[in-house]
Design a protein around this motif. Structure first.
Motif, short mmCIF file in Angstrom:
data_model
loop_
_atom_site.label_atom_id
_atom_site.label_comp_id
_atom_site.label_asym_id
_atom_site.label_seq_id
_atom_site.Cartn_x
_atom_site.Cartn_y
_atom_site.Cartn_z
N LYS A 111 2.31 -6.54 6.10
CA LYS A 111 3.69 -6.07 5.94
C LYS A 111 4.30 -5.63 7.27
CE LYS A 111 4.76 -5.92 1.40
NZ LYS A 111 3.85 -5.27 0.45
N CYS A 112 3.54 -4.79 8.04
CA CYS A 112 4.15 -4.21 9.25
C CYS A 112 3.40 -4.57 10.53
CB CYS A 112 4.25 -2.69 9.11
SG CYS A 112 2.66 -1.85 9.27
N CYS A 147 -8.16 1.60 2.26
CA CYS A 147 -7.64 0.25 2.46
C CYS A 147 -6.12 0.19 2.23
CB CYS A 147 -8.36 -0.79 1.60
SG CYS A 147 -10.15 -0.68 1.73
N ILE A 148 -5.46 1.26 2.67
CA ILE A 148 -4.01 1.32 2.63
C ILE A 148 -3.53 1.42 4.08
CG2 ILE A 148 -2.00 2.68 1.87
CD1 ILE A 148 -3.85 3.84 -0.35
N CYS A 149 -2.47 0.72 4.41
CA CYS A 149 -1.97 0.76 5.78
C CYS A 149 -1.44 2.17 6.09
CB CYS A 149 -0.86 -0.28 5.97
SG CYS A 149 -0.08 -0.16 7.59
N ALA A 166 1.28 -0.01 2.73
CA ALA A 166 0.97 -1.21 1.95
C ALA A 166 -0.49 -1.20 1.51
CB ALA A 166 1.26 -2.46 2.78
N TYR A 167 -0.71 -1.65 0.27
CA TYR A 167 -2.08 -1.77 -0.25
C TYR A 167 -2.67 -3.10 0.18
CZ TYR A 167 -2.04 2.27 -3.44
OH TYR A 167 -2.04 3.52 -3.98
N PHE A 168 -3.82 -3.07 0.82
CA PHE A 168 -4.57 -4.29 1.08
C PHE A 168 -5.36 -4.63 -0.18
CE2 PHE A 168 -4.77 -5.05 5.79
CZ PHE A 168 -3.89 -4.05 6.17
N ARG A 169 -5.72 -5.90 -0.31
CA ARG A 169 -6.63 -6.27 -1.40
C ARG A 169 -8.03 -5.83 -1.01
NH1 ARG A 169 -4.03 -12.23 -2.79
NH2 ARG A 169 -2.14 -11.36 -3.71
#
Lengths: 272, 262
Positions: free
Chosen positions: A24-25, A39-41, A46-49
């Motif tokens: 995302k960023c 595992c979140i930016c 943003a949530y990563f898988r």
């Protein structure tokens, strides 16, 4: 060594992981920070898988996970062209033998059976092995009288296994039903993406269905709907919030609170 | 051998042929005193699924049938045979009614799939199918599913959890349409005939995989002859399944699916 280091070491041969880049960023996140932040930016939220091992690390009490059917591998039941090569590639890329990891563990001190799908293996699609592993897990959980927690992510049935894949939807549904009739709890956690035949089977069969924020959850693919209807899809269509609004999930839970919420629910269902 | 006469894609085309009889035909020609029952008692009535009760010879049966209609008006009304969630919920409601009276259930499957639309998603298309799979696994009365046309993926399986699965010779049953498969894998829907071959979706393929138990021959036969051959197979199966206790029946159904890909 923590569970994740042990497992990462086993699958990649090294505990050193490269930094993660946010789609995302574009933020570059050192792996240790990435893991510590669920595992979140840390920049944009943003949530990563999550990989199955990362989910395990975040969910189960350290050292309690006992994997079941680890070595089960897909054959090529309908001899679909190039499928054997695809499986080999998926195995190398993911470090897994198939798209789901199953086992027993403690969560918040309570025993449970878990299945964790991993989108790094052919988008977590369900062929015979994924279907068989999840079926066996529900059967084993029924036998041991354990609740089941399923972390779900999947593009749907795996077309390279043809009708065998489709029939796994029925097979797993049967095992979920038997587990349920034994009076046992099944919590489905829907993560990005949960679509197709998975939504049309065990993703929607939980006693309790939790979704991660903004996860794509739906039956039909978005492009297919646009092509079929010629309509433009509304903003937020098939996202977790859409499913909550329409009454199909019980709650949306943020990732940092997920384990706490699961443990609370397990405790609330303890019968003695 | 007649089985080799058609390619897989020719069978797909035969299964989709607009003149091919669908659910209503079999209801009309097989059942006596049929009473159609409507609605899911939740939201609406889906005309893509025709359901009701009638006699098969002297045996009362519940029939759940996909129907796409013949005329263009009827096809619009029936959404070209693609069920919405209400269709699956009507099916489930009437299956439960059948269970209450220990009445056998016959499902006729023929649809390109569950409808893919915004409203269908809003009303839980995935959930509707999931609930049918789940509940049909525990339905304490015989269920026989007959694929008479195109058995399109999860939308077909939602009427396909059964004790005996039957296919007409030129029916097909697949996880994905050959066009969908070709466009995903090879970015080229015109390779559908290849995909059809590789997907192994013909009645003879599924018989060899033990996914279906019976194939009703079609080559050189009229619709009436096919219908009467199917009827006698249905009567045999009902007789056999009705002799089982509910527990035996459910174990038998569980085992039928449990062995696929075990």
């Amino acid at each position: 060594m923590s569970t994740i280091k042990t497992i990462l070491n086993t699958i990649t041969g090294t505990v050193e992981q490269p930094p993660r880049i946010c789609k995302k960023c574009s933020a570059e996140i050192p792996y240790a920070d990435y893991l510590a932040n669920h595992c979140i930016c840390p920049e944009c939220g943003a949530y990563f898988r999550m990989r199955a091992v990362e989910r395990l690390d975040a969910t189960v009490d350290k050292g309690t996970f006992q994997e079941i059917d680890k070595k089960l591998k897909s054959k090529n039941p309908i001899k679909f062209p190039d499928y054997a090569e695809k499986l080999e590639k998926a195995e190398k890329a993911s470090g897994l033998s198939e798209g789901v990891v199953c086992g027993t563990a403690k969560v918040g001190g309570m025993d449970c059976a878990l299945f964790i799908m991993d989108s790094a293996f052919m988008m977590g699609s369900m062929g015979t092995v994924v279907g068989e592993k999840i079926t066996r897990l529900f059967e084993k959980a029924a036998q041991l009288r354990l609740p089941v927690i399923g972390f779900i992510t999947s593009g749907g049935a795996r077309m390279q296994e043809g009708i065998y894949s489709l029939m796994q939807m029925a097979k797993v549904s049967g095992a979920v039903k038997r587990h349920s009739e034994a009076g046992l709890l099944y919590i489905a956690v829907l993560t990005d993406p949960t679509t197709g035949g998975i939504t049309a089977s065990f993703a929607m069969q939980g006693d309790i269905i939790i979704a991660e924020p903004k996860a794509l959850i739906g039956f039909a693919g978005q492009r297919v709907i646009e092509q079929t209807t010629g309509e433009k899809l509304p903003a937020g269509f098939q996202r977790a919030e859409f499913q909550l609004e329409h009454g199909f999930v019980d709650l949306i839970e943020e990732r940092p609170r997920m384990t706490y919420t699961l443990a609370k629910l397990l405790a609330l269902h303890q019968t003695h | 051998m007649a089985a080799e006469a058609k390619t897989a894609y020719e069978r797909v085309q035969a299964a989709r042929n607009g003149k091919r009889p669908m659910g209503s035909y079999y209801i009309e020609h097989m059942l006596d005193d049929f009473v159609e029952l409507h609605g899911d008692r939740r939201f609406g009535d889906d005309a893509a699924i025709v359901a009701g009760i009638g006699y098969l010879n002297q045996i009362p049966v519940t029939v759940i049938a996909m129907e796409r209609g013949d005329t263009i008006e009827e096809r619009m009304k029936r959404n070209f045979g693609c069920p919405e969630p209400e269709g699956y919920r009507k099916a489930l409601r009437l299956m439960k009614e059948a269970e209450k009276f220990r009445r056998p259930i016959i499902c006729f499957i023929g649809s390109s799939g569950a409808y893919c639309g915004i409203e269908a998603e809003k009303r839980g298309q995935g959930l509707a199918i999931a609930e049918n799979l789940y509940e049909m696994m525990g339905m304490k009365t015989p269920i026989i599913s007959v694929v008479v046309g195109e058995g399109g993926s999860g939308g077909a399986l939602a009427l396909g959890v059964c004790d005996t699965a039957i296919m007409l010779e030129n029916a097909v049953y697949s996880v994905i349409s050959p066009e969908g498969c070709a466009s995903i894998l090879w970015k080229d829907a015109s390779k559908a005939p290849d995909a059809a071959e590789h997907l192994r979706l013909t009645s003879f393929d599924l018989l060899s995989f033990d996914v279906v138990e019976k194939v009703i021959p079609e080559e050189g036969k009229t619709n009436r002859e096919i219908c009467s051959a199917l009827k006698s197979v249905l009567l045999d199966e009902i007789r056999k399944l009705s002799a089982m206790s509910p527990e035996e029946l459910l174990d038998h159904r569980y085992a039928k699916f449990r062995k696929i890909g075990a």
